[in-house]
Enzyme design. Sequence first.
Site: not given
Length: 565
Positions: A47, A216, A279, A534
């Site tokens: 990639c 997931m 599924c 903060d």
Amino acid sequence: MCSGQPVTLVRVCVVRVLKDVLPFSEFLTDAFGRRHSYLRISLTEKCNLRCQYCMPEEGVKLTPRSQLLTTEEVLTLARLFVHEGVEKIRLTGGEPLIRPDVLHIIAEMRKLEGLKTIAITTNGINLARVLPGLKKAGVDLLNISLDSLVPAKFEFIVRRKGFHKVIEGIDKAVEMGYNPVKVNCVVMRGLNEDELLDFVALTEKKPLDVRFIEYMPFDGNKWNFKKMVSYAEMLDHIKQQWPNLEPLPGDETGTAKAFRVPGFKGQLGFITSMSDNFCGSCNRLRITADGNLKVCLFGNSEVSLRDFLRSGASDEELLQIIGAAVGRKKKQHAGMFNISQMKNRPMILIGGLGGYLRQTSLSGLSQTLPKQRRPLQQSLREHHSQNDGPKNFSTANLLFSNKDGTSDQLTHTDAQGKASMVNVGDKAVTCRTATACALVILGPKAFGLVRANQLAKGDALAVAQLAGIMGAKQTSSLIPLCHPLPLDHASVTVELQEEGHMAVVMATCQTTGRTGVEMEALTAVTVAALALYDMCKAVSRDIVITDIKLLSKTGGRRGDFQRTS
């Protein structure tokens, strides 16, 4: 009707009619009657991004090139599956568009009789440049991964620049007539769930199909149920802005629950793999870049089609192997909690939902750390052993104290005592690292809310970590005489410690250059501590930031440094 058409078209029509009449391939039909007509093929593990959400923190070991499917092997398997009834092929990665022969593969697949759809999932970095070629080769559908609409956050997630290239690719796809252009966004609490409405707004003027994907679990992504934003929660949040949001009819085997804001040009959908799995209608099979068949994205069972191909197996023998694997497919995956404990490949090595978001240690540390305060040196050791530090980073250098390399004179003043930037032109280029820490004493009330992630402003630990990394990158803008440095790596962690109701902030920075990164590390922990302050100041003003200090530095001309106290 087919009558009156040229002979070749008549033959195609007859084949399609027969396909509708004849039984579906027994090899692609599982024990529950599911017909697998959709094949995803990963073309590469590589990639051009280094996404935190796509790889585990320690990175991935790529398969040697010789063990990856060749062009002809990809096409051989595609022909076999299409002959058996596959009507849709999606090409994934890694990033499929960096494979040199991707256009050739698509053009050859386009010739396969019976293949109706060729889709591609991409991170979009190269899309605008190669889109005309993809269109010509025969790509029908595009899925583009985009997990944030904030350029700085995008860069933080993917560890590379390129936000505007992705947006350019999306616009180019719309311009070239792709309708819809699918945009995949994985939603994670504490990172991008605040952008839901902004993503929906994209569908007002453009034919986009924005799909929100539930987070997931996969190997290396430190899945945490508390980080998952469910379909029901996302839908409720969007309906508060657009109460007239209307459901759309879905494909029987589709994964997304589709909706549209009336009057908007595009639509949105939710992929609910975790909270409401689909599924029962799954029709997908996957082939990894190294030639393994996976019948379930969440299954750890794989069979190497590559090995059988290279051993000279016939089509019939391959089909027997494929049929046996499909026949073993379970009725449904094991559920979100069970699959989070299962051994499975990292997403980048599976070729699943492209651009699939994976959690790094952005937050949730309070759920995984022991309650008792640990010695700082122990925390330092764990910090370097667990974080996604550079491959050549030496923990031994950090844990061994060298001689003091300090100077008797200030280096940032000239002979008249005026401020002056140090000339580093004669210094050697080396790999330099630095680690710093800070303590934030929160007090019991703020500590409890941070640990439970119940602050009104959001996830304090995630914000602090992001702020620290951004601070490291802006050091030369904040400290006048610091040299601007290209950081090879920056990591920030925030560890909650029950004793003392405090947070320990640690930062490690690395560069390859002529000067060190101790100021970047110190700036990172300081900014992270201030961000945490903060986030908590509304519930307590009795917060103390203390003990900001350099713990170690390596790679400089003056020698390494390790704090011993």
